[in-house]
Design a protein around this motif. Sequence first.
Motif, PDB file in Angstrom:
ATOM      1  N   GLY A 302      16.065 -38.315 -28.866  1.00 42.72           N
ATOM      2  CA  GLY A 302      17.191 -37.823 -29.833  1.00 42.72           C
ATOM      3  C   GLY A 302      18.257 -37.136 -29.136  1.00 42.72           C
ATOM      4  O   GLY A 302      18.503 -37.423 -27.920  1.00 42.72           O
ATOM      5  N   MET A 303      19.364 -37.151 -30.179  1.00 44.43           N
ATOM      6  CA  MET A 303      20.636 -37.117 -29.598  1.00 44.43           C
ATOM      7  C   MET A 303      21.139 -35.693 -30.838  1.00 44.43           C
ATOM      8  O   MET A 303      21.154 -36.511 -32.296  1.00 44.43           O
ATOM      9  CB  MET A 303      21.288 -37.862 -29.714  1.00 44.43           C
ATOM     10  N   ILE A 304      21.862 -35.108 -30.336  1.00 44.03           N
ATOM     11  CA  ILE A 304      22.255 -34.157 -31.349  1.00 44.03           C
ATOM     12  C   ILE A 304      23.539 -34.401 -30.697  1.00 44.03           C
ATOM     13  O   ILE A 304      23.584 -33.182 -29.908  1.00 44.03           O
ATOM     14  CB  ILE A 304      21.471 -33.212 -31.204  1.00 44.03           C
ATOM     15  N   ASN A 305      24.532 -34.014 -31.502  1.00 44.78           N
ATOM     16  CA  ASN A 305      26.088 -34.008 -30.858  1.00 44.78           C
ATOM     17  C   ASN A 305      27.316 -34.055 -31.603  1.00 44.78           C
ATOM     18  O   ASN A 305      26.948 -34.731 -33.341  1.00 44.78           O
ATOM     19  CB  ASN A 305      26.424 -34.918 -30.258  1.00 44.78           C
ATOM     20  N   VAL A 364      18.638 -26.620 -38.566  1.00 40.71           N
ATOM     21  CA  VAL A 364      17.040 -26.637 -38.710  1.00 40.71           C
ATOM     22  C   VAL A 364      16.484 -27.690 -38.093  1.00 40.71           C
ATOM     23  O   VAL A 364      15.551 -27.836 -37.119  1.00 40.71           O
ATOM     24  CB  VAL A 364      16.661 -26.315 -39.733  1.00 40.71           C
ATOM     25  N   LEU A 365      17.243 -28.888 -38.564  1.00 41.08           N
ATOM     26  CA  LEU A 365      16.583 -30.746 -37.798  1.00 41.08           C
ATOM     27  C   LEU A 365      17.347 -30.212 -36.389  1.00 41.08           C
ATOM     28  O   LEU A 365      16.231 -31.131 -36.121  1.00 41.08           O
ATOM     29  CB  LEU A 365      18.008 -31.528 -38.645  1.00 41.08           C
ATOM     30  N   ALA A 366      18.208 -29.419 -36.212  1.00 39.58           N
ATOM     31  CA  ALA A 366      18.657 -29.898 -34.601  1.00 39.58           C
ATOM     32  C   ALA A 366      16.838 -29.252 -33.394  1.00 39.58           C
ATOM     33  O   ALA A 366      16.398 -29.614 -33.019  1.00 39.58           O
ATOM     34  CB  ALA A 366      19.802 -28.829 -34.460  1.00 39.58           C
ATOM     35  N   GLN A 367      16.835 -28.077 -34.342  1.00 41.24           N
ATOM     36  CA  GLN A 367      15.796 -27.200 -33.672  1.00 41.24           C
ATOM     37  C   GLN A 367      13.873 -28.063 -33.144  1.00 41.24           C
ATOM     38  O   GLN A 367      13.196 -28.588 -32.611  1.00 41.24           O
ATOM     39  CB  GLN A 367      14.673 -25.920 -34.553  1.00 41.24           C
ATOM     40  N   LYS A 368      13.572 -29.058 -34.960  1.00 40.53           N
ATOM     41  CA  LYS A 368      12.715 -29.798 -35.243  1.00 40.53           C
ATOM     42  C   LYS A 368      13.457 -31.033 -33.953  1.00 40.53           C
ATOM     43  O   LYS A 368      12.040 -31.303 -33.694  1.00 40.53           O
ATOM     44  CB  LYS A 368      12.252 -31.004 -36.048  1.00 40.53           C
ATOM     45  N   ILE A 369      14.856 -31.428 -33.483  1.00 42.72           N
ATOM     46  CA  ILE A 369      14.198 -33.187 -32.831  1.00 42.72           C
ATOM     47  C   ILE A 369      14.145 -31.923 -31.549  1.00 42.72           C
ATOM     48  O   ILE A 369      13.663 -32.578 -30.959  1.00 42.72           O
ATOM     49  CB  ILE A 369      15.789 -33.255 -33.261  1.00 42.72           C
ATOM     50  N   TYR A 370      14.966 -31.437 -31.523  1.00 44.35           N
ATOM     51  CA  TYR A 370      14.452 -29.996 -29.537  1.00 44.35           C
ATOM     52  C   TYR A 370      13.142 -29.945 -28.951  1.00 44.35           C
ATOM     53  O   TYR A 370      12.543 -30.581 -27.981  1.00 44.35           O
ATOM     54  CB  TYR A 370      15.495 -29.040 -29.444  1.00 44.35           C
TER      55      TYR A 370
END
Length: 484
Positions: A302-305, A364-370
């Motif tokens: 995953g990558m959130i940035n 919300v999607l961020a949490q699902k990716i974490y």
Amino acid sequence: MRVAMVSYEVYPFAKVGGLADVVGALPKYLERQNVQVDVYMPFHKKVEENRAKLGYVIEKISEGIELPYVNTEEKFDIYKTTLPGTKNVNVFLIANQYYFSASEVYAGPDLAEQAIFFSNGVLEAIRKLDVSYDVIHVNDWQTSLIPVYLKSLYKDSPVFAKTSTVLTIHNLGYQGLYDPKYLKFSGLPEYLFNIDGLEFYGKMNFLKGGIIFSDVINTVSPTYAREIQTKEYGEKLDGVLRLRSNDLYGILNGIDYDEYNPKTDKHIFVNYDLNSIELKKENKRMLQAELGLPQKDAPMIGMINRLVVQKGLDILAEIMDYVSLFDLQFVLLGTGDAEYEEMFRKLGAKYPEKYSINTKFDIVLAQKIYAGADMFMMPSRYEPCGLGQMYSLRYGTIPIVRYTGGLADTVKEYDISTREGNGFGFEGYDSAHLLKAVAKALYCYNEKEHWDNIVKNAMTTDLTWDSSAKEYIKLYQRAKAKIG
Ligand code: ADP
């Protein structure tokens, strides 16, 4: 101890990046240690929008306040609410239609004017409310003129007689560099525009003002505090920072363990903790379904940035075709520079079975990716503290990082012989090093015993705010001592 914490963004009222998370959480932990905190922020349109969603109550407490020094006819009102999750942390909102009604936080008619209006507005609000703070804690360039006002135009103001200042630099890359005409707009004395003051290569540098005029300065990790005093990381302010070396500290951010907890997180598909870690796979399966990826047990990165040069996207781009040879999946969530959005979209089109590219902002999607990913990519060129790697550690999602700034202070290389360490990384900023770190992570993923160990080490890493809050209290005491 009474502290005013001032920030342009605060979670959950208006969040753009890590700054909002820090200012949204730290007061909670200071309150638990008996510090009385008030928060000051602009009344952004986002605060109003989120009110409907989150249901906090906001009341107007004062209106039509003029700014005595700023060159404007605009006036402001003060609204008040309480920081969710606290008993008594007041949040004072500085409201003005003209400056703060843009739909995004960092938008509006003129960011420099907005920062000046807000900074002087906070001081006038404090005067109006007649509160004597021990410390005004400002954050980043948008609030950096507050210490400058205090040490000049407000130096004889009785309400501030015992008030010291702390500046936290969350990211030295953003300094607030503007045309000198804004000095006139601010009403600050002209003598401040020189090399020992606000001047910076012919421009006005807001952050430099904060660095010079605050009593104590800190940044958000010990490694970054050292790095920014070097030419390589100093963004041309390293000389000024070295001058303040004795008053410059590094305190690692914590994360909010109530908000970011895989056991209770309402946003994720299935809750889990270390004792039910097999449920993490269920999160991956359902995330794959939601994103249209094949539902299989391939490692998911995953990558959130924010998609900006700071985040190491150039070296990542160099290796993606090689990484795509492996049986894995890559999920990106991020917005930012068009060239990087385009780069990821192209990869997504080339390898539709492997990539899910989401160029939007979606908490919300961020949490699902974490929760759902196995690994978390963060090869930053520089990273003051970084929250992404901390959230992912907490969710048992193993970070792959460049060891710089806060990444170096939170991620320890997994050692195959001692079985210690919670992640993978590299030092020199180079794509070959990054590729090697990814390869090691994929190797360990296939060795179940190692992987179980790494996940356990990650999820038991201490990332709480409690110890950081104690460090901030020491910092406030140092600031207080400086003004006697
Ligand atoms: P920075 O402050 O430099 O943006 P951090 O890692 O300190 O980087 O903090 C970034 C925060 O913003 C994290 O909480 C991350 O999850 C969040 N974030 C970044 N981009 C997005 C996005 N597109 N959608 C949701 N959350 C995001």
